[in-house]
Design an enzyme around this catalytic site. Structure first.
Site, PDB file in Angstrom:
ATOM      1  N   ARG A 141       0.873  -1.184   0.000  1.00 14.28           N
ATOM      2  CA  ARG A 141       0.000   0.000   0.000  1.00 14.28           C
ATOM      3  C   ARG A 141       0.906   1.230   0.000  1.00 14.28           C
ATOM      4  O   ARG A 141       2.118   1.100   0.104  1.00 14.28           O
ATOM      5  CB  ARG A 141      -1.002   0.004   1.167  1.00 14.28           C
ATOM      6  CG  ARG A 141      -0.612  -0.658   2.427  1.00 14.28           C
ATOM      7  CD  ARG A 141       0.537  -0.025   3.146  1.00 14.28           C
ATOM      8  NE  ARG A 141       0.320   1.397   3.356  1.00 14.28           N
ATOM      9  CZ  ARG A 141       1.250   2.289   3.545  1.00 14.28           C
ATOM     10  NH1 ARG A 141       2.526   1.954   3.524  1.00 14.28           N
ATOM     11  NH2 ARG A 141       0.980   3.567   3.736  1.00 14.28           N
ATOM     12  N   GLY A 142       0.283   2.405  -0.093  1.00 14.91           N
ATOM     13  CA  GLY A 142       1.069   3.627  -0.257  1.00 14.91           C
ATOM     14  C   GLY A 142       1.136   3.936  -1.743  1.00 14.91           C
ATOM     15  O   GLY A 142       1.362   3.029  -2.563  1.00 14.91           O
ATOM     16  N   ALA A 143       0.903   5.213  -2.082  1.00 17.64           N
ATOM     17  CA  ALA A 143       0.706   5.581  -3.486  1.00 17.64           C
ATOM     18  C   ALA A 143       1.835   5.132  -4.432  1.00 17.64           C
ATOM     19  O   ALA A 143       1.580   4.413  -5.406  1.00 17.64           O
ATOM     20  CB  ALA A 143       0.465   7.085  -3.572  1.00 17.64           C
ATOM     21  N   ARG A 163      -7.606  -0.141  -6.475  1.00 20.64           N
ATOM     22  CA  ARG A 163      -7.784   0.985  -5.537  1.00 20.64           C
ATOM     23  C   ARG A 163      -7.941   2.275  -6.346  1.00 20.64           C
ATOM     24  O   ARG A 163      -7.120   2.552  -7.224  1.00 20.64           O
ATOM     25  CB  ARG A 163      -6.586   1.087  -4.573  1.00 20.64           C
ATOM     26  CG  ARG A 163      -6.449  -0.157  -3.690  1.00 20.64           C
ATOM     27  CD  ARG A 163      -5.521   0.087  -2.523  1.00 20.64           C
ATOM     28  NE  ARG A 163      -6.142   0.909  -1.497  1.00 20.64           N
ATOM     29  CZ  ARG A 163      -5.468   1.477  -0.490  1.00 20.64           C
ATOM     30  NH1 ARG A 163      -4.170   1.330  -0.400  1.00 20.64           N
ATOM     31  NH2 ARG A 163      -6.091   2.193   0.420  1.00 20.64           N
ATOM     32  N   GLN A 171      -1.638   2.154   9.940  1.00 18.12           N
ATOM     33  CA  GLN A 171      -0.369   2.252   9.204  1.00 18.12           C
ATOM     34  C   GLN A 171       0.684   3.002  10.024  1.00 18.12           C
ATOM     35  O   GLN A 171       1.878   2.793   9.846  1.00 18.12           O
ATOM     36  CB  GLN A 171      -0.568   2.990   7.873  1.00 18.12           C
ATOM     37  CG  GLN A 171      -1.349   2.224   6.822  1.00 18.12           C
ATOM     38  CD  GLN A 171      -2.827   2.553   6.864  1.00 18.12           C
ATOM     39  OE1 GLN A 171      -3.357   2.896   7.919  1.00 18.12           O
ATOM     40  NE2 GLN A 171      -3.505   2.431   5.742  1.00 18.12           N
ATOM     41  N   ASP A 174      -1.796  10.856  -1.786  1.00 16.99           N
ATOM     42  CA  ASP A 174      -2.221   9.868  -2.781  1.00 16.99           C
ATOM     43  C   ASP A 174      -2.590  10.527  -4.096  1.00 16.99           C
ATOM     44  O   ASP A 174      -2.598   9.889  -5.148  1.00 16.99           O
ATOM     45  CB  ASP A 174      -3.387   9.041  -2.240  1.00 16.99           C
ATOM     46  CG  ASP A 174      -2.874   8.148  -1.127  1.00 16.99           C
ATOM     47  OD1 ASP A 174      -2.782   8.631   0.025  1.00 16.99           O
ATOM     48  OD2 ASP A 174      -2.503   7.002  -1.407  1.00 16.99           O
ATOM     49  N   ASN A 202      -5.138  12.475   0.977  1.00 18.85           N
ATOM     50  CA  ASN A 202      -4.239  11.582   1.724  1.00 18.85           C
ATOM     51  C   ASN A 202      -5.067  10.798   2.737  1.00 18.85           C
ATOM     52  O   ASN A 202      -6.290  10.987   2.849  1.00 18.85           O
ATOM     53  CB  ASN A 202      -3.130  12.403   2.404  1.00 18.85           C
ATOM     54  CG  ASN A 202      -2.017  11.529   2.947  1.00 18.85           C
ATOM     55  OD1 ASN A 202      -1.531  10.629   2.248  1.00 18.85           O
ATOM     56  ND2 ASN A 202      -1.621  11.733   4.182  1.00 18.85           N
ATOM     57  N   LYS A 203      -4.392   9.918   3.464  1.00 18.23           N
ATOM     58  CA  LYS A 203      -5.059   9.031   4.421  1.00 18.23           C
ATOM     59  C   LYS A 203      -6.067   9.768   5.292  1.00 18.23           C
ATOM     60  O   LYS A 203      -5.807  10.886   5.749  1.00 18.23           O
ATOM     61  CB  LYS A 203      -3.976   8.378   5.289  1.00 18.23           C
ATOM     62  CG  LYS A 203      -4.449   7.445   6.371  1.00 18.23           C
ATOM     63  CD  LYS A 203      -5.361   6.360   5.905  1.00 18.23           C
ATOM     64  CE  LYS A 203      -4.825   5.567   4.754  1.00 18.23           C
ATOM     65  NZ  LYS A 203      -5.857   4.731   4.073  1.00 18.23           N
TER      66      LYS A 203
HETATM   67  C1  RUB Z   1      -1.491   5.480   2.177  1.00 20.25           C
HETATM   68  C2  RUB Z   1      -1.431   6.934   2.406  1.00 20.25           C
HETATM   69  C3  RUB Z   1      -0.046   7.516   2.374  1.00 20.25           C
HETATM   70  C4  RUB Z   1       0.285   7.918   0.967  1.00 20.25           C
HETATM   71  C5  RUB Z   1       1.766   8.142   0.903  1.00 20.25           C
HETATM   72  O1  RUB Z   1      -2.787   4.941   2.324  1.00 20.25           O
HETATM   73  O2  RUB Z   1      -2.385   7.637   2.563  1.00 20.25           O
HETATM   74  O3  RUB Z   1       0.059   8.657   3.175  1.00 20.25           O
HETATM   75  O4  RUB Z   1      -0.007   6.891   0.055  1.00 20.25           O
HETATM   76  O5  RUB Z   1       2.084   8.451  -0.394  1.00 20.25           O
HETATM   77  P1  RUB Z   1      -2.956   3.364   2.237  1.00 20.25           P
HETATM   78  P2  RUB Z   1       3.483   9.103  -0.678  1.00 20.25           P
HETATM   79  O6  RUB Z   1      -2.146   2.767   3.331  1.00 20.25           O
HETATM   80  O7  RUB Z   1      -4.416   3.152   2.424  1.00 20.25           O
HETATM   81  O8  RUB Z   1      -2.469   2.951   0.874  1.00 20.25           O
HETATM   82  O9  RUB Z   1       4.474   8.078  -0.264  1.00 20.25           O
HETATM   83  O10 RUB Z   1       3.445   9.434  -2.119  1.00 20.25           O
HETATM   84  O11 RUB Z   1       3.660  10.330   0.103  1.00 20.25           O
END
Ligand code: RUB
Length: 355
Positions: A59-61, A102, A207, A248, A258-259
């Site tokens: 997970r994470g963009a 997603r 997370q 995201d 974002n989250k």
């Molecule tokens: C992840 C989330 C993170 C961003 C980070 O949500 O919100 O803050 O994805 O992205 P999930 P970046 O765990 O639901 O995927 O690394 O580009 O800053």
């Protein structure tokens, strides 16, 4: 799908390596097992990669973007097509399956489109397969380099003895390695400044406590964990000097997705005059959409009605479980990218980043 426990992989990198490609297999850390187990999963079928994205194994963009790219590389290998057209058709089907996992992080569509473009340029089946795999591998390497550049730009905004709040996980685990928001924190520490981090636990799927706390401890960075509900308290007590989060999706206007919970942190930070920074690569920007076009992922109720698999709410209770929220540009101090720092007015500064 097989499980392997391979500490060696982690040790070869100064920070955790989330995804890798070895011998035509995708290897990723199973983030649902952290912090109790550092376990790696291996995939040779793109459907398994799609499920891993859906179920938050990865997970994470940026991490889901690169996972999508590796998913297409697997699809290329899996394809039995004998012609370029047949292979492109198979890749198109795989793109759809991976894309539908997603909806909010724009990096997934960005990565899939980039790989599809490479595939379309290839002249025959063997060259397309090779170029798709190489492009996905290149994307993974670029991700780490991008984060290091972002770290360098961002570190200049932090001072000795800063206490930095972060939300969710925008670290090595949200990327291929090093991280975006946590990459900036790492770079600040590497520049010799003494800093402390306050991480929110980030309900509903934690997370912050499971991943950010794990990752920063792994790297020897001073981190304290708070309940999401303690943000107002610690800010009012003067315990936070700066906030940095990932994203995201960022629109051309500076609206930041974002989250879930990011928006309320930005509001409280503004009340206490604490700078609120966002760190994200250019692949997180969506220059075409308006706020009303962005789909906020709604996740299953059990994430809210249970903690670590244990029920904490009555049966059949109604639940609202959005995975992301939107922070308006007026609450964002700066946006840190690999191409530099965007400052308000964002419409102009974001445009400049892409020139
Ligand atoms: C992840 C989330 C993170 C961003 C980070 O949500 O919100 O803050 O994805 O992205 P999930 P970046 O765990 O639901 O995927 O690394 O580009 O800053």
């Amino acid at each position: 799908m097989t499980n392997i426990f391979d500490e060696q992989l982690t040790k070869t990198h100064s920070s955790l390596r989330t995804i890798d490609w070895k011998n035509n297999i995708v290897i990723m850390i199973d983030q649902t097992k952290l912090p109790n187990k550092l376990e790696y999963v291996e995939f040779s079928d793109y459907h398994d990669v799609a499920n891993a994205i859906k179920n938050l194994v990865v997970r994470g963009a940026p991490a889901i973007g690169v996972s999508g790219a590796f998913g297409l590389a697997l699809a290329a290998l899996q394809s039995k097509a004998k012609t370029k057209e047949g292979l492109l058709e198979d890749l198109g089907k795989a793109r759809k399956v991976l894309f539908e996992t997603r909806p909010t992080a724009v990096n997934l569509a960005w990565a899939l489109d980039r790989i599809m473009m490479v595939a379309k340029e290839g002249k025959d089946v063997p060259t397309i397969k090779e170029s798709v795999i190489n492009a996905a591998k290149k994307m993974a390497e670029e991700d780490v380099q991008t984060n290091k550049k972002m770290g360098k730009h961002g570190a200049e905004l932090f001072e000795n003895n800063d206490t930095i709040m972060t939300h969710c996980n925008a670290g090595a685990l949200a990327t291929v390695g090093y991280g975006t928001a946590l990459g900036v924190i790492r770079a600040t520490k590497e520049s010799g400044k003494q800093i402390k981090v306050i991480a929110t636990e980030t309900r509903p799927v934690m997370q912050g406590s499971r991943l950010t706390a794990f990752e920063l401890k792994h790297d020897g960075i001073d981190v304290s964990l708070i309940a999401d509900t303690a943000v107002g308290y610690v800010m009012a007590k003067g315990l936070v000097t700066k906030v940095i989060v990932g994203a995201d999706r960022i629109l051309r206007t500076g609206h930041v997705y974002n989250k879930i919970g990011t928006y309320q942190i930005a509001l409280i930070a503004r009340q206490h005059k604490i700078p609120f920074y966002v760190a994200a690569p250019l692949s997180t920007f969506d220059l075409k959409s308006n706020p009303e076009d962005v789909i906020i992922e709604q996740r299953k109720a059990s994430e809210v009605t249970a903690v670590a698999g244990k029920k904490t709410a009555p049966d059949d209770i109604g639940v609202i479980n959005p995975a992301f929220d939107m922070t308006p540009p007026e609450l964002v101090t700066y946006i840190i990218t690999e191409a530099g720092i965007a400052k308000p007015p964002f419409v102009e500064s974001i445009k400049k980043l892409f020139e």
